[in-house]
Design an enzyme around this catalytic site. Structure first.
Site, mmCIF file in Angstrom:
data_model
loop_
_atom_site.group_PDB
_atom_site.id
_atom_site.type_symbol
_atom_site.label_atom_id
_atom_site.label_comp_id
_atom_site.label_asym_id
_atom_site.label_seq_id
_atom_site.Cartn_x
_atom_site.Cartn_y
_atom_site.Cartn_z
ATOM 1 N N SER A 219 0.808 -1.209 0.000
ATOM 2 C CA SER A 219 0.000 0.000 0.000
ATOM 3 C C SER A 219 0.844 1.263 0.000
ATOM 4 O O SER A 219 2.023 1.262 0.373
ATOM 5 C CB SER A 219 -0.876 -0.042 1.248
ATOM 6 N N TYR A 474 -2.864 8.288 -11.197
ATOM 7 C CA TYR A 474 -4.052 7.601 -10.687
ATOM 8 C C TYR A 474 -5.232 8.000 -11.577
ATOM 9 O O TYR A 474 -5.652 9.149 -11.575
ATOM 10 C CB TYR A 474 -4.271 8.039 -9.234
#
Lengths: 560, 560
Positions: A219, A474
């Site tokens: 993560s 993203y």
């Protein structure tokens, strides 16, 4: 029964919290314009659980007895709802399938251990019975890492770490905390901040993801520019494997061969169960500022972020949205707040007079933490770089919007799904020199696929993390699929061209969402076939019976 | 014949460069006092090569022909001197044994490939012949990673990467350079700095170690506080394994499962041959300052370094020596330079009047890089912390000594060995909370062992790298062994108690020297037996024939 709280079985987050657009005056028009959905029409409702046909548990008496002996009678459940909650993560494929009652293989039991000894007993019992073990944290995975293989004939046990959620110890001299793997973001931060500490790790999933999950999927968080990705943060670990425990003591750095720490990180349950970790923690910073800026276009924003990454400033957050995402952000603002205030004052009119093309404006957030002098110096360095690239400072008011909205995005996906539309995300990382190409080819590929499908589609992007040599991009995309065609097939078609564009342009299959089953088809293109051989060799040696979360990480054709 | 330059067969560095004490007036007295060696007596001479009995090469005709076909006739050597140079690294055990002509197993040939295709051909030929391949960079390893197993019955080939020493490409937008693995520190920096770039990687071995060697042993450099350890610097790689090549593209970060990049890093030749890597490079900094400080004692120095590590300053170098090493530094100064000038002016008298115990004074160097404003701000932050812990600033003059002497230390070992004394190093890393204990128990254990052996011994230490959660402690020890007893046995006895102290007090077996054969006995204590299982599983899967540098990394009793 267990008191571990779970997300909605059919969507993101907890019951009672959802995305609403009524307080966002520009949103309905934006959605109608971009993806042709009319929000004045009522949305559909998610299904009710009794519409769902849940396959019966296949948990046998022997293994059941052993599991109950391991964790206590009340911590082994074959309840249908709990088994369905543990069948999927929260990826788009997951949500579509669970809402449709598409449940080819559901875990046969959910087990809630209280401590590492219980985890060991469960792992040993499961492997001795040649069953399958799938570790489960907050269930927020969106890469397909949590789902039993559809044709799995063996018993499947979901191991929910939710009861193991304590900060066990803080080494205040070293800035290290020993934390149980099942702690959710808010659990952990609450226990840390009451003592003046923070991990600083804030993925979008923060409220519904766990330390163990962060480790298992590599993560990264919104503030990772300062605090590091989870691979930097995690300094020591305990990991249960069949019959043994890997113990990695907390070390700031070490030269002990191929890194076992870095083998566990990202292993998505295939190398055992992380029970606790030593992680870097920091004193809650003296000051924290998020400042909003605007750039005249995307290229200017990217160039500024690249220059900041090699400057004397070290911001905690570096983010810039493309023009589409900027428009989206403006469309989700509440009436007369933040940017809208400035907009109301005619900011955009000023920009137009300066020669900006308002269709191309890009919104940026830069975060600063530390002492007053450091923040002032960094703002000065950053301000000059932003000015050099034609950007302007909006200020702290709009910046504060960043913190308010930062964990809300996943709820929008359910909102769209209720209205028959797909919304999802894909993210990558690449060197600075390749980001422009990654961006252009990905947007182009998605649009070409939307056109081919004959749907109005929308794709937007932001740069979310900066490193010395590159950054994370993203992407978020949305479209209303054709009602007559395969719903998920259309999703797959778009997702596939996006992922392939990443790889072809020099990006990775994922910067921080992991591999799972959804990204596994690109693994060999990313780390090479020979690199995949090394990974398969490692997994095969550690888990010869293929009992630990089989199906994730490695592409299907490898049959491992 | 090849034009690759090699270090002395019997010692550190190149012929003609050695440590001298004649220009260091305090050194002879210091050595006499601490380890009882009289430098007015002439030192011994290293042996001449014709005193050495070198076992004949066992290279067979078939493999020989294949190797010559792979790299050319002139790049395969069975020359005795070259084979001896490639038998050992430069650890104390290595130097003692090579000087004594203790050569149980010498490589049967040294091969110098010019490019990756040639490396592939060599690897494939060696593995097909069930021979052994040992990759060789600068030969500076001090952990026993380069030496054939004494009872190895198979043909042993040393693969010297020395001809592959070019910077192939600089991606200026990304701050990345693609560099061949055989480049020595000076080769690389010269090619980079002419274009305005630097890797910033400066291990003590800089002049005689290679990029491939740094990667294979998880190297760290003097400026790693800023530039990162080699694991941070290395973003992509190409690695030759039998029949294939692992290709890892340069990525700033990635979430692709267990990190194959971090499996290769530290693999010490057991996972193949690194042929090139993409590494982070930086613009040569605008300013660079190294400032010297003094602390009243070691605890104050450690506490200040810990506080700096969590402050708003980010120095490039953080180093503090204990009182013994400070004394050593003063003893190696040349007449009337640096600190000695200040000392001459009565600095120590001033300190004494302030109440300092001059036996306990600790010398510290802090390095700064960047723009003027950043450096000024950081010096101010650091200055306050140092003042808070009772330290004082000596200034830039003494600081400049740091750069002058930084690559000289390894030569002192040969100087001592010429005089029958052992000098060596051991380094570790641990959390800040454990550093005091690591230091105390290590010094105590070494002194107890010196006493048990009945020898005058000396041990000194510095903190060499700081991280958020801890630091590296770097110990140097010296003693004249008893002439009647086993020379290396006495060395092993001291080295062993030092290594064991590291582990017992919470440190690692090595921060940046690697595992090799010398540190392998502590691997299971460091990363646990189960962690070692994972490593062995990985190696076994990648190299089932155990052809790639067998014997290093894994403890003997594992027989892998």
């Amino acid at each position: 029964m267990t008191d571990v709280e779970h997300q909605k079985w059919w969507g993101w987050g907890v019951e009672g919290i959802a995305f609403h657009h009524e307080d966002k005056p520009a949103f309905a028009g934006f959605v109608l314009d971009k993806v042709g959905i009319d929000l004045t029409q009522p949305g559909g409702e998610p299904p009710t659980f009794d519409e769902i046909d849940v396959p019966a548990s296949r948990l046998g008496d022997d293994l059941g007895a052993q599991l109950r002996a391991a964790v206590g009678d009340h911590q082994v459940s074959t309840d249908d709802m709990l088994r369905v909650v543990h069948t999927y993560g929260k990826g788009m494929r997951d949500l579509v399938r669970v809402r449709a009652g598409d449940l080819p293989r559901v875990p046969d039991a959910v087990v809630y251990p209280a401590n590492e000894d219980e985890v060991r007993a469960v792992v040993d019992a499961v492997v001795a019975a040649d069953a399958v073990l799938i570790p489960f944290g907050g269930g927020s995975n969106i890469s397909g890492s949590l789902t039993p293989q559809p044709h799995e004939e063996r018993t499947v046990i979901s191991l929910d770490l939710g009861r193991m959620n304590r900060v066990l110890e803080i080494d205040e001299s070293s800035g290290l905390a020993r934390i149980q793997a099942g702690g959710l973001g808010p659990d952990i931060e609450e226990q840390l901040t009451t003592r003046g500490w923070t991990m600083g790790h804030q993925p979008d999933s923060f409220k519904h993801s766990t330390l163990g999950g962060w480790i298992a999927t590599r993560s990264s968080g919104m503030q990772s520019d300062k605090y590091g990705d989870i691979a930097d943060i995690t300094r020591g670990m305990r990991v249960v494997l069949p019959g043994k425990v890997v113990e990695l003591r907390p070390l700031p750095s070490t030269s002990t061969g191929p890194s076992v720490r870095e083998m566990i990180i990202g292993s998505e349950g295939r190398l055992g169960v992380v029970t606790e970790a030593w992680v870097n923690v920091h004193r809650v910073p003296e000051n924290r500022d998020v400042i909003a800026y605007l750039f005249p276009n995307w290229a200017a924003g990217l160039a500024a972020m690249a220059e900041i990454s090699t400057s004397d400033a070290a911001p905690t957050i570096t983010r810039v949205s493309d023009a589409n995402e900027t428009t989206f952000s403006l469309a989700t603002r509440k009436a007369s707040k933040g940017i809208s205030g400035k907009v109301g004052e005619g900011l955009f009119e000023v920009l137009r007079r300066r020669g900006w093309d308002l269709e191309k404006v890009c919104l940026s957030y830069i975060g600063y933490e530390g002492g007053t002098a450091k923040i002032r110096a960094e703002k000065s360095v950053v301000g000059k770089i932003i000015g050099k690239h034609g950007g302007i400072r909006l200020g702290r008011g709009p910046g504060s919007l960043y913190d308010q909205k930062k964990f809300d995005t996943p709820y929008i996906r359910d909102f769209l799904l209720d209205r028959g539309a797909i919304g999802d995300v894909s993210e990558t990382a690449a060197p600075w020199s390749k980001l422009g190409q990654v961006y252009t080819t990905t947007v182009r590929a998605a649009r070409a696929k939307f056109a081919e499908l004959g749907v109005p589609g929308f794709i937007m992007c932001h740069l979310s993390h900066s490193y010395h040599s590159g950054a994370c991009l993203y992407f978020t995309f949305a479209f209303p699929p054709n009602a007559d065609d395969d719903f998920l097939g259309q999703y797959d078609a778009v997702k596939t061209v996006i992922q392939q564009s990443f790889i072809d342009a020099g990006g990775t299959l994922s910067h921080h969402h992991g591999v799972g089953t959804d990204h596994a088809p690109w693994l060999e293109q990313d780390i090479s076939e020979a690199g995949t051989d090394l990974m398969v060799g490692l997994l095969r040696a550690a888990d010869p019976g293929r009992n630990l979360n089989p199906g994730t990480l490695i592409p299907d054709h490898r049959e491992w």
